[in-house]
Scaffold this motif. Structure first.
Motif, PDB file in Angstrom:
ATOM      1  N   THR A   1      -3.483   7.798   1.772  1.00 43.58           N
ATOM      2  CA  THR A   1      -3.973   7.295   0.491  1.00 43.58           C
ATOM      3  C   THR A   1      -5.345   7.889   0.206  1.00 43.58           C
ATOM      4  OG1 THR A   1      -2.832   5.228   0.958  1.00 43.58           O
ATOM      5  CG2 THR A   1      -4.427   5.196  -0.843  1.00 43.58           C
TER       6      THR A   1
ATOM      7  N   ALA B   1      -2.402   3.264   6.060  1.00 46.29           N
ATOM      8  CA  ALA B   1      -2.603   3.546   4.635  1.00 46.29           C
ATOM      9  C   ALA B   1      -3.695   4.597   4.423  1.00 46.29           C
ATOM     10  CB  ALA B   1      -2.944   2.264   3.893  1.00 46.29           C
ATOM     11  N   HIS B   2      -4.761   4.518   5.229  1.00 47.46           N
ATOM     12  CA  HIS B   2      -5.888   5.432   4.957  1.00 47.46           C
ATOM     13  C   HIS B   2      -5.526   6.891   5.230  1.00 47.46           C
ATOM     14  CE1 HIS B   2      -7.095   6.284   9.161  1.00 47.46           C
ATOM     15  NE2 HIS B   2      -6.626   5.072   9.405  1.00 47.46           N
TER      16      HIS B   2
ATOM     17  N   ILE C   1      -7.438   2.239  -3.535  1.00 48.68           N
ATOM     18  CA  ILE C   1      -6.346   1.927  -4.474  1.00 48.68           C
ATOM     19  C   ILE C   1      -6.886   1.238  -5.734  1.00 48.68           C
ATOM     20  CG2 ILE C   1      -4.250   0.542  -4.787  1.00 48.68           C
ATOM     21  CD1 ILE C   1      -3.678   1.127  -1.741  1.00 48.68           C
TER      22      ILE C   1
ATOM     23  N   ASP D   1       0.837  -1.205   0.000  1.00 47.65           N
ATOM     24  CA  ASP D   1       0.000   0.000   0.000  1.00 47.65           C
ATOM     25  C   ASP D   1       0.871   1.254   0.000  1.00 47.65           C
ATOM     26  OD1 ASP D   1      -0.013  -1.535   2.762  1.00 47.65           O
ATOM     27  OD2 ASP D   1       0.184   0.593   3.242  1.00 47.65           O
TER      28      ASP D   1
ATOM     29  N   ASN E   1      -2.075  -4.870   0.197  1.00 50.09           N
ATOM     30  CA  ASN E   1      -2.450  -3.808   1.138  1.00 50.09           C
ATOM     31  C   ASN E   1      -2.516  -4.381   2.548  1.00 50.09           C
ATOM     32  OD1 ASN E   1      -3.488  -1.757   2.623  1.00 50.09           O
ATOM     33  ND2 ASN E   1      -5.271  -1.372   1.319  1.00 50.09           N
TER      34      ASN E   1
ATOM     35  N   ASN F   1       1.505   4.757  -3.647  1.00 48.98           N
ATOM     36  CA  ASN F   1       1.597   6.214  -3.808  1.00 48.98           C
ATOM     37  C   ASN F   1       2.888   6.651  -4.488  1.00 48.98           C
ATOM     38  OD1 ASN F   1      -0.941   6.721  -2.674  1.00 48.98           O
ATOM     39  ND2 ASN F   1      -0.104   6.411  -0.624  1.00 48.98           N
TER      40      ASN F   1
ATOM     41  N   CYS G   1      -1.381  -5.232  -5.542  1.00 52.57           N
ATOM     42  CA  CYS G   1      -1.155  -4.418  -4.348  1.00 52.57           C
ATOM     43  C   CYS G   1      -1.435  -5.234  -3.091  1.00 52.57           C
ATOM     44  CB  CYS G   1      -2.040  -3.170  -4.372  1.00 52.57           C
ATOM     45  SG  CYS G   1      -1.784  -2.138  -2.907  1.00 52.57           S
TER      46      CYS G   1
END
Lengths: 353, 331
Positions: free
Chosen positions: B188, B184-185, B192, B147, B175, B151, B173
């Motif tokens: 991101t 991640a949240h 995704i 994850d 994640n 980006n 991915c």
């Protein structure tokens, strides 16, 4: 033999390589339309035989988006799995966009995977210095890549070398970066029509001489040869040596010349600090110091960004006047009036502060 | 839906998940005992996501990975001995001791290498897919990335290129919801998998990445699409790493909520799949116990192989930079 331009010779080498091996593909921006003149036939042959797109089709002529990172990385991945790509990155300043791929993938993958990978890929780029294109298009970045083990670096300075070195580059199972000076694009000379290869690590003596050795790189070879011709009229005998590739470097060829002349000038269009000239000077100082009768002199671009205006840019790179002045200096001859500001820059650097 | 896997394949999935678990448990111990120099990033907890993906590929298909690296070659079928020897830096290591944990590669099973630079191997897999397409050899490439790597700009350059050229590549991915300590949240924007839509390529999210069959089914669909010349797919698999980011790392801060962690630890992919195998009558308890013992013996054998292997001669450090000696030999 036939007369070819530097650019025409690169096109000829690419065509030969494409004809010789189906695994060779060309990847880059604007390669379909032959914008840079190396993916089409020249003149009549283009009309008769078609350009590369017509000859080889879209499977092997890969027109890319403006995405240097994936262009370089994908070429590396393709090379690791059976293709032999030639990548046209157009301006050499654009290589920086893909620095991670060059340094961390292209250069390291064979080594860090214990030799499992081979990386037969060529990255061509053009150095637009001296053409009033401003700081973003005038780079001469080959020394940065000399500093990355795993890459090979070629700097062809004539049409015949451009053709022969590119064929060797395509044959190499290791990644090769070729840096082509646009100032050389229009240079024409007799070039063998048949296929030939010039080995890497073997330099070329452009002018033979006894009094001083000038090791010159890229377009500085042309300037050094002009300086040598001029000085010859005064009875000064200048040897001009073009290493042709910087990795590998023909150290033995440089030593042999320096041992005969005892004097060394290095003309390098890259920036002064940690340039190709620095490395060559260091190697000669370490291994052939006893042959030198005078200190080594470097003629380089100063550690300065490249300005746009012709009135400002012209003075930045080694030219025949600054090379001539350097030759006179190592021969203890009076230097001409340093109207030329490149030589002035050199002198300013050398002056005590 | 792709064809359901046969019983032998199901057992092989469990075997490979067990191999990753036991191999990484052993590697973790060896790091703590100082038997492995440097550190390792384990795939413990993510075995279903790894094996479900790898087993959707053929042995000739290509794969690239990342710093969480041991599971990928094991999932692709690489033998354990040379992998373990590589972690210790032995001459018999799969990369002759030059890569280590971060740079495992076993080209014999299509593993083109793990990358210590987040996202950096995505273009490499894209290029492997390009060669498959140009050469017409029917192979598929899969790029594993986390994850965090989702980006990195190179992913979007790669998705665009793969989209326009219809390359046979799967962007996978993994994640696991944290880039080291960063949720991640929090870094991101959006989902995704939804980013695929922006490139006009297929995108799918596997919500239960602890279910090896769910992962296998989604990735098989993507691989099938790639092999038929229908282009790339972005597959996002939601999973969880059970250990710390790397072995031996002590952050002194609990960035993962205790309740969340407990919930995910209960979703152990190996425990879940063992129950599924029993439920389906694929194997008896005794057979599944025996499988676990076989894998333990394999790991013991890999360690024995490693212990008995010599360290490389120092001169080996100066080999394998180039295919010829000319350039590497210069002073």
């Amino acid at each position: 033999m036939t007369v070819m331009s530097y650019l025409g010779a690169i096109g000829a080498a690419q065509r030969e390589a494409m004809d010789a091996d189906e695994r060779v593909v060309i990847i880059g921006e604007d390669v379909e339309a032959n914008v840079y003149g190396t993916t089409g036939g020249s003149g009549k042959s283009r009309a008769a035989e078609g350009d590369f797109l017509q000859r080889y089709g879209r499977n092997r002529i890969r027109n890319t988006p403006i995405s240097e990172e994936v262009i370089v990385g994908a070429a590396a991945g393709a090379a690791m799995t059976g293709l032999r790509p030639i990548v046209d990155l157009s301006y050499s300043s654009f290589l920086y966009m893909a620095m991670d791929q060059f340094v961390n993938q292209v250069a390291k993958n064979r080594y860090m995977f214990g030799g499992q990978a081979s990386m037969p890929v060529v990255f061509r780029s053009a150095m637009f210095y001296g053409l009033n294109t401003g700081a973003h298009h005038s780079d001469r970045p080959y020394p940065m890549f000399m500093n990355v083990p795993g890459l090979k670096v070629a700097v062809p300075a004539s049409p015949a070398d451009a053709k022969g070195l590119l064929r060797t580059a395509v044959d190499s199972d290791d990644p090769v970066l070729t840096f082509e000076a646009c100032l050389l694009w229009g240079m024409k000379e007799e070039v063998p029509e048949e296929e030939y290869r010039i080995p890497f690590g073997v330099g070329r003596t452009v002018r033979e001489g006894d009094d001083v050795t000038v090791v010159a790189i890229s377009n500085a070879v042309v300037e050094a040869a002009a300086a040598a011709d001029k000085l010859q009229a005064e009875g000064i005998s200048v040897e001009v040596f073009d290493p042709r590739t910087l990795v590998p470097l023909d150290v033995e060829g440089i030593f042999a010349s320096v041992r005969r002349t005892g004097r060394l000038v290095i003309a390098d269009p890259a920036h002064r600090t940690c340039g190709a000239a620095s490395e060559i000077a260091a190697i000669v100082a370490e291994h052939a110091f006893d042959s030198l009768t005078r200190p080594i002199v470097r003629v380089t671009t100063p550690d300065m960004q490249i300005p746009f205006s012709p009135a400002l840019e012209k003075q930045m790179y080694p030219n025949r006047s600054s090379i001539e002045a350097a030759v006179r200096r190592v021969l203890d001859l009076p230097e001409p009036d340093l109207a030329d500001s490149m030589a002035r820059t050199e002198s300013a650097r050398l002056a005590p502060r | 839906m792709s064809n359901p896997p046969e019983d032998a394949t199901l057992l092989e999935m469990q075997r490979r998940m067990l191999r990753i678990r036991r191999f990484d448990e052993r590697a973790s111990k060896m790091v703590k005992r100082g038997q492995i120099p440097g550190t390792v990033h384990t795939s413990i907890g993510q075995e279903a996501q790894v094996v479900g993906s790898c087993m959707a590929l053929d042995v000739h298909d290509y794969m690239t990975g990342n710093h969480r690296s041991h599971g990928h070659p094991i999932g692709k079928g690489a033998p354990l001995g040379p992998l373990m020897a590589e972690l210790v830096g032995k001459a018999t290591g799969v990369c002759k001791g030059k890569g280590g944990s971060l740079h495992l590669a076993d080209f014999a099973v299509g593993s083109l290498g793990e990358s210590g630079i987040v996202g950096s191997s995505i273009p490499i897999a894209t290029g492997a897919a390009l060669s498959a397409k140009v050469l017409g050899n029917g192979r598929v490439a899969l790029a594993f990335f986390g994850d965090g790597a989702a980006n990195q700009g190179c992913l979007y350059e790669a998705m665009n290129m793969a989209g326009i050229w219809g390359l046979p590549v799967v962007f996978l991915c993994e994640n696991n919801q944290y880039a080291l300590s960063t949720p991640a949240h929090t870094v991101t924007s959006g989902v995704i998998a939804d980013r695929a839509a922006g490139f006009g390529i297929a995108g799918v999210r596997v919500e239960n990445g602890q279910d090896v069959l769910a992962v296998h089914d989604a990735v098989s669909t993507a691989v099938g699409r790639a092999r038929r010349g229908e282009g790339p797919t972005l597959v996002e698999v939601v999973t969880y790493r059970f250990n710390e980011h790397s072995e031996g790392l002590r952050l002194g801060v609990d960035y993962r909520d205790a309740e969340e962690k407990k919930r995910w630890l209960e979703l152990d992919p190996i425990v879940l799949f063992r129950a599924e195998l029993s439920r389906r009558g694929v194997a008896t308890d005794d057979e599944l116990d025996a499988l676990e013992q076989e894998v333990l013996a394999e790991v013991d054998e890999a360690v024995r192989f490693t212990d008995e292997s010599p360290f490389p001669d120092p001169s080996v450090a100066f080999e394998d930079l180039y295919t010829d000696t000319l350039a590497g030999a210069q002073r």
